[in-house]
Motif scaffolding. Structure first.
Motif, PDB file in Angstrom:
ATOM      1  N   MET A  85       0.782  -1.239   0.000  1.00  0.00           N
ATOM      2  CA  MET A  85       0.000   0.000   0.000  1.00  0.00           C
ATOM      3  C   MET A  85       0.817   1.296   0.000  1.00  0.00           C
ATOM      4  N   LEU A  86       1.963   1.323   0.658  1.00  0.00           N
ATOM      5  CA  LEU A  86       2.709   2.584   0.748  1.00  0.00           C
ATOM      6  C   LEU A  86       3.087   3.170  -0.603  1.00  0.00           C
ATOM      7  N   PRO A  87       3.598   2.380  -1.538  1.00  0.00           N
ATOM      8  CA  PRO A  87       3.920   2.976  -2.842  1.00  0.00           C
ATOM      9  C   PRO A  87       2.686   3.518  -3.562  1.00  0.00           C
ATOM     10  N   ILE A  88       1.531   2.951  -3.277  1.00  0.00           N
ATOM     11  CA  ILE A  88       0.298   3.432  -3.904  1.00  0.00           C
ATOM     12  C   ILE A  88      -0.175   4.712  -3.233  1.00  0.00           C
ATOM     13  N   MET A  89      -0.046   4.782  -1.916  1.00  0.00           N
ATOM     14  CA  MET A  89      -0.596   5.904  -1.154  1.00  0.00           C
ATOM     15  C   MET A  89       0.326   7.109  -1.064  1.00  0.00           C
ATOM     16  N   LEU A  90       1.626   6.920  -1.317  1.00  0.00           N
ATOM     17  CA  LEU A  90       2.554   8.043  -1.228  1.00  0.00           C
ATOM     18  C   LEU A  90       2.273   9.033  -2.353  1.00  0.00           C
ATOM     19  N   PRO A  91       2.353  10.313  -2.058  1.00  0.00           N
ATOM     20  CA  PRO A  91       2.024  11.328  -3.074  1.00  0.00           C
ATOM     21  C   PRO A  91       3.159  11.560  -4.075  1.00  0.00           C
ATOM     22  N   THR A  92       3.526  10.517  -4.820  1.00  0.00           N
ATOM     23  CA  THR A  92       4.536  10.663  -5.868  1.00  0.00           C
ATOM     24  C   THR A  92       4.021   9.983  -7.127  1.00  0.00           C
ATOM     25  N   ASP A  93       4.666  10.299  -8.223  1.00  0.00           N
ATOM     26  CA  ASP A  93       4.302   9.667  -9.490  1.00  0.00           C
ATOM     27  C   ASP A  93       5.164   8.443  -9.770  1.00  0.00           C
TER      28      ASP A  93
END
Length: 131
Positions: A85-93
């Motif tokens: 989930m973290l890579p999906i939820m982090l505000p980066t592209d």
């Protein structure tokens, strides 16, 4: 001498004592089915060593197996969910850290093992407390 430990305790203990087999599968075949949430091979080997140590503790002191199962499976499941989930939820592209569609396979396998371990351990803990 036959093993007088309850079935749940034997299952938990066996799961942790089987960790070296998961390490071999990881090293030889690249199947990280026990610690997929850890990127580096060194950190996965450290996790395997920790879980093997927990298996030895559970073997030596069977009464500790349910508590070990509850704590480790809770931590493992949390880290597994964070890994997905973290890579999906982090505000980066940049989704380069996301494990991708094949990340679902270890997630399902490890997650299922964690849930079974957690509930088996919880039942065993309840049985110990209610005696």
């Amino acid at each position: 001498m036959p093993d007088s430990a309850p079935a749940a305790t034997r299952l938990i203990r066996g799961y942790y004592l089987a960790t070296p087999a998961f390490g071999v599968l990881d090293i030889v075949l690249g199947l990280d089915l026990r610690a997929a949430f850890l990127d580096g091979a060194g950190s996965r080997m450290l996790w395997y060593a920790l879980c093997t140590g927990l298996g030895l503790v559970a073997w030596r002191w069977p009464v500790s197996a349910p508590l070990i199962g509850v704590v480790e499976s809770s931590v493992n499941f949390f880290l597994l969910i964070a890994w997905i989930m973290l890579p999906i939820m982090l505000p980066t592209d940049d989704f380069g850290a996301w494990p991708g569609a094949w990340g679902v396979v270890p997630f399902l396998l490890i997650g299922t093992a964690c849930i079974i371990s957690f509930h088996s351990a919880k039942r065993a803990l309840y049985a110990q407390v209610s005696r």
